[in-house]
Design a protein around this motif. Structure first.
Motif, PDB file in Angstrom:
ATOM      1  N   MET A   1       0.843  -1.189   0.000  1.00  0.00           N
ATOM      2  CA  MET A   1       0.000   0.000   0.000  1.00  0.00           C
ATOM      3  C   MET A   1       0.886   1.250   0.000  1.00  0.00           C
ATOM      4  SD  MET A   1      -3.088   0.953   2.539  1.00  0.00           S
ATOM      5  CE  MET A   1      -2.495   2.008   3.825  1.00  0.00           C
ATOM      6  N   ARG A   2       0.558   2.207  -0.826  1.00  0.00           N
ATOM      7  CA  ARG A   2       1.307   3.460  -0.887  1.00  0.00           C
ATOM      8  C   ARG A   2       0.907   4.382   0.253  1.00  0.00           C
ATOM      9  NH1 ARG A   2       1.432   5.077  -7.242  1.00  0.00           N
ATOM     10  NH2 ARG A   2       3.161   3.703  -7.705  1.00  0.00           N
ATOM     11  N   ASP A   3       1.878   5.051   0.794  1.00  0.00           N
ATOM     12  CA  ASP A   3       1.636   6.041   1.831  1.00  0.00           C
ATOM     13  C   ASP A   3       2.336   7.305   1.365  1.00  0.00           C
ATOM     14  OD1 ASP A   3       1.456   7.683   4.035  1.00  0.00           O
ATOM     15  OD2 ASP A   3       2.098   6.175   5.474  1.00  0.00           O
ATOM     16  N   ARG A   4       1.561   8.240   0.888  1.00  0.00           N
ATOM     17  CA  ARG A   4       2.151   9.484   0.382  1.00  0.00           C
ATOM     18  C   ARG A   4       1.715  10.678   1.223  1.00  0.00           C
ATOM     19  NH1 ARG A   4       2.428   8.757  -6.088  1.00  0.00           N
ATOM     20  NH2 ARG A   4       3.974   7.110  -6.041  1.00  0.00           N
ATOM     21  N   ARG A   5       1.618  10.459   2.508  1.00  0.00           N
ATOM     22  CA  ARG A   5       1.255  11.571   3.387  1.00  0.00           C
ATOM     23  C   ARG A   5       2.396  12.583   3.431  1.00  0.00           C
ATOM     24  NH1 ARG A   5      -0.761   8.320   8.567  1.00  0.00           N
ATOM     25  NH2 ARG A   5       0.685   6.800   7.712  1.00  0.00           N
ATOM     26  N   ARG A   6       2.029  13.839   3.470  1.00  0.00           N
ATOM     27  CA  ARG A   6       2.967  14.947   3.565  1.00  0.00           C
ATOM     28  C   ARG A   6       2.650  15.671   4.865  1.00  0.00           C
ATOM     29  NH1 ARG A   6       4.810  11.559   0.685  1.00  0.00           N
ATOM     30  NH2 ARG A   6       5.051  11.782  -1.543  1.00  0.00           N
ATOM     31  N   ILE A   7       3.422  15.351   5.899  1.00  0.00           N
ATOM     32  CA  ILE A   7       3.092  15.718   7.276  1.00  0.00           C
ATOM     33  C   ILE A   7       3.913  16.927   7.712  1.00  0.00           C
ATOM     34  CG2 ILE A   7       3.047  14.887   9.654  1.00  0.00           C
ATOM     35  CD1 ILE A   7       3.234  12.027   7.850  1.00  0.00           C
ATOM     36  N   VAL A   8       3.226  17.931   8.213  1.00  0.00           N
ATOM     37  CA  VAL A   8       3.866  19.173   8.636  1.00  0.00           C
ATOM     38  C   VAL A   8       4.055  19.178  10.146  1.00  0.00           C
ATOM     39  CG1 VAL A   8       3.626  21.697   8.765  1.00  0.00           C
ATOM     40  CG2 VAL A   8       2.899  20.461   6.700  1.00  0.00           C
ATOM     41  N   ILE A   9       5.257  19.576  10.547  1.00  0.00           N
ATOM     42  CA  ILE A   9       5.557  19.892  11.943  1.00  0.00           C
ATOM     43  C   ILE A   9       5.731  21.410  11.961  1.00  0.00           C
ATOM     44  CG2 ILE A   9       7.090  19.510  13.909  1.00  0.00           C
ATOM     45  CD1 ILE A   9       5.955  16.852  12.855  1.00  0.00           C
ATOM     46  N   SER A  10       4.812  22.099  12.601  1.00  0.00           N
ATOM     47  CA  SER A  10       4.849  23.564  12.637  1.00  0.00           C
ATOM     48  C   SER A  10       4.852  23.999  14.095  1.00  0.00           C
ATOM     49  CB  SER A  10       3.643  24.134  11.873  1.00  0.00           C
ATOM     50  OG  SER A  10       3.741  25.540  11.806  1.00  0.00           O
ATOM     51  N   GLY A  28      14.689   6.769   9.848  1.00  0.00           N
ATOM     52  CA  GLY A  28      14.518   6.305   8.476  1.00  0.00           C
ATOM     53  C   GLY A  28      13.442   7.004   7.665  1.00  0.00           C
ATOM     54  N   PHE A  29      12.819   8.039   8.210  1.00  0.00           N
ATOM     55  CA  PHE A  29      11.784   8.763   7.473  1.00  0.00           C
ATOM     56  C   PHE A  29      12.413   9.902   6.684  1.00  0.00           C
ATOM     57  CE2 PHE A  29       9.482   6.782  10.955  1.00  0.00           C
ATOM     58  CZ  PHE A  29       8.395   6.223  10.277  1.00  0.00           C
ATOM     59  N   ARG A  30      11.827  10.199   5.551  1.00  0.00           N
ATOM     60  CA  ARG A  30      12.282  11.331   4.748  1.00  0.00           C
ATOM     61  C   ARG A  30      11.765  12.612   5.386  1.00  0.00           C
ATOM     62  NH1 ARG A  30      12.343  11.349  -1.660  1.00  0.00           N
ATOM     63  NH2 ARG A  30      14.025   9.920  -1.122  1.00  0.00           N
ATOM     64  N   THR A  31      12.637  13.608   5.446  1.00  0.00           N
ATOM     65  CA  THR A  31      12.277  14.900   6.038  1.00  0.00           C
ATOM     66  C   THR A  31      12.716  16.025   5.116  1.00  0.00           C
ATOM     67  OG1 THR A  31      14.346  15.072   7.273  1.00  0.00           O
ATOM     68  CG2 THR A  31      12.504  13.997   8.404  1.00  0.00           C
ATOM     69  N   VAL A  32      12.068  17.171   5.290  1.00  0.00           N
ATOM     70  CA  VAL A  32      12.393  18.365   4.514  1.00  0.00           C
ATOM     71  C   VAL A  32      12.641  19.497   5.487  1.00  0.00           C
ATOM     72  CG1 VAL A  32      11.561  20.025   2.797  1.00  0.00           C
ATOM     73  CG2 VAL A  32      11.009  17.587   2.541  1.00  0.00           C
ATOM     74  N   GLU A  33      13.808  20.106   5.374  1.00  0.00           N
ATOM     75  CA  GLU A  33      14.234  21.192   6.266  1.00  0.00           C
ATOM     76  C   GLU A  33      13.335  22.419   6.107  1.00  0.00           C
ATOM     77  OE1 GLU A  33      18.399  23.512   7.366  1.00  0.00           O
ATOM     78  OE2 GLU A  33      18.213  22.511   5.447  1.00  0.00           O
ATOM     79  N   GLU A  34      13.290  23.209   7.144  1.00  0.00           N
ATOM     80  CA  GLU A  34      12.505  24.450   7.158  1.00  0.00           C
ATOM     81  C   GLU A  34      12.969  25.405   6.064  1.00  0.00           C
ATOM     82  OE1 GLU A  34      11.810  28.349   9.993  1.00  0.00           O
ATOM     83  OE2 GLU A  34      12.876  26.645  10.802  1.00  0.00           O
ATOM     84  N   ALA A  72       6.942  19.019  -4.886  1.00  0.00           N
ATOM     85  CA  ALA A  72       7.181  18.412  -6.204  1.00  0.00           C
ATOM     86  C   ALA A  72       8.349  17.435  -6.124  1.00  0.00           C
ATOM     87  CB  ALA A  72       7.450  19.495  -7.240  1.00  0.00           C
ATOM     88  N   TRP A  73       9.358  17.780  -5.360  1.00  0.00           N
ATOM     89  CA  TRP A  73      10.551  16.952  -5.218  1.00  0.00           C
ATOM     90  C   TRP A  73      10.222  15.582  -4.617  1.00  0.00           C
ATOM     91  CZ3 TRP A  73      13.307  16.253  -0.302  1.00  0.00           C
ATOM     92  CH2 TRP A  73      14.510  15.566  -0.438  1.00  0.00           C
ATOM     93  N   VAL A  74       9.285  15.525  -3.673  1.00  0.00           N
ATOM     94  CA  VAL A  74       8.938  14.260  -3.018  1.00  0.00           C
ATOM     95  C   VAL A  74       7.669  13.624  -3.596  1.00  0.00           C
ATOM     96  CG1 VAL A  74      10.085  14.933  -0.867  1.00  0.00           C
ATOM     97  CG2 VAL A  74       7.619  15.334  -1.136  1.00  0.00           C
ATOM     98  N   ARG A  75       7.171  14.167  -4.680  1.00  0.00           N
ATOM     99  CA  ARG A  75       5.895  13.721  -5.263  1.00  0.00           C
ATOM    100  C   ARG A  75       5.826  12.219  -5.456  1.00  0.00           C
ATOM    101  NH1 ARG A  75       5.411  13.556 -10.669  1.00  0.00           N
ATOM    102  NH2 ARG A  75       7.011  15.137 -10.811  1.00  0.00           N
ATOM    103  N   THR A  76       6.875  11.598  -5.929  1.00  0.00           N
ATOM    104  CA  THR A  76       6.838  10.173  -6.243  1.00  0.00           C
ATOM    105  C   THR A  76       7.366   9.287  -5.111  1.00  0.00           C
ATOM    106  OG1 THR A  76       8.993  10.296  -7.314  1.00  0.00           O
ATOM    107  CG2 THR A  76       7.050  10.606  -8.719  1.00  0.00           C
ATOM    108  N   HIS A  77       7.753   9.896  -4.007  1.00  0.00           N
ATOM    109  CA  HIS A  77       8.282   9.112  -2.880  1.00  0.00           C
ATOM    110  C   HIS A  77       7.142   8.341  -2.214  1.00  0.00           C
ATOM    111  CE1 HIS A  77      10.628   7.930   0.581  1.00  0.00           C
ATOM    112  NE2 HIS A  77       9.709   8.454   1.361  1.00  0.00           N
ATOM    113  N   ASP A  78       7.288   7.026  -2.166  1.00  0.00           N
ATOM    114  CA  ASP A  78       6.331   6.209  -1.428  1.00  0.00           C
ATOM    115  C   ASP A  78       6.777   6.155   0.017  1.00  0.00           C
ATOM    116  OD1 ASP A  78       4.615   5.601  -3.494  1.00  0.00           O
ATOM    117  OD2 ASP A  78       5.773   3.868  -4.135  1.00  0.00           O
ATOM    118  N   GLY A  79       5.928   6.607   0.870  1.00  0.00           N
ATOM    119  CA  GLY A  79       6.223   6.688   2.292  1.00  0.00           C
ATOM    120  C   GLY A  79       5.961   8.105   2.764  1.00  0.00           C
TER     121      GLY A  79
END
Length: 180
Positions: A1-10, A28-34, A72-79
């Motif tokens: 199952m694909r999990d493409r949630r884009r979760i914000v920590i604000s 092991g999770f992908r993260t995006v810097e502020e 857009a950069w993480v658009r195809t990332h599964d997880g």
């Protein structure tokens, strides 16, 4: 199952968001810097004016464009991908300063969509640190936080408050809330 949630920590500046993202990355999770930190670093290094305390519009424009590009950069990332702040944070900066958002940025914000809920780091005086990239006072950081508490629900996002606890406990809390 694909999990493409884009979760914000604000939440509040210096509330432990980046530390939490580092812990999630360690697990092991992908993260995006502020976006804001990168923009401020670049402006300070190059003598640019895209600093929130010098040219709010230039800063917000770059922050929204960066947020849109990272999605857009993480658009195809599964997880799931965890983001340190979002385009909503940038839009809230305009609202706090009573600056009308230019139409092109408003359109870009409407296409920069994250998962709900958003996790909110509350003001935490004991963690608060000022530096060259974050010169605002704790009181100003709390004011910004209060605007974020309005901005996310206004755009349809639910919020979950992060506990004031260790980074390990916070990461466990987030992952439990998300069923991860």
């Amino acid at each position: 199952m694909r999990d493409r949630r884009r979760i914000v920590i604000s939440g509040c500046s210096s509330g432990g968001k980046s530390t939490l993202l580092n812990e999630l990355a360690r697990r092991g999770f992908r993260t995006v810097e502020e976006p804001g930190r990168n923009i401020v670093r670049e402006a300070l290094a190059t003598g640019g004016d895209a600093l929130p305390w010098v040219n709010a519009e230039a800063f917000v424009r770059k922050a929204i464009e960066y947020a849109h590009a990272t999605l857009a950069w993480v658009r195809t990332h599964d997880g799931p991908v965890f983001f340190d702040r979002s385009a909503v944070d940038a839009a809230a900066h305009f609202e706090r300063l009573s600056i009308a958002m230019p139409e092109d940025l408003e359109k870009l914000c409407h296409t920069t969509i994250y998962s709900s809920p958003v996790f909110m780091a509350p003001p935490w005086f004991e963690l608060y640190e000022q530096d060259d990239e974050r010169p605002l006072s704790f009181e100003t950081a709390v004011l910004e936080y209060n605007y974020l508490r309005l901005a996310y629900p206004k755009r349809g996002y639910a919020m979950i408050d992060l506990p004031k606890s260790s980074v390990t406990a916070r990461a466990d809390f987030v992952l439990r809330c998300l069923g991860l």
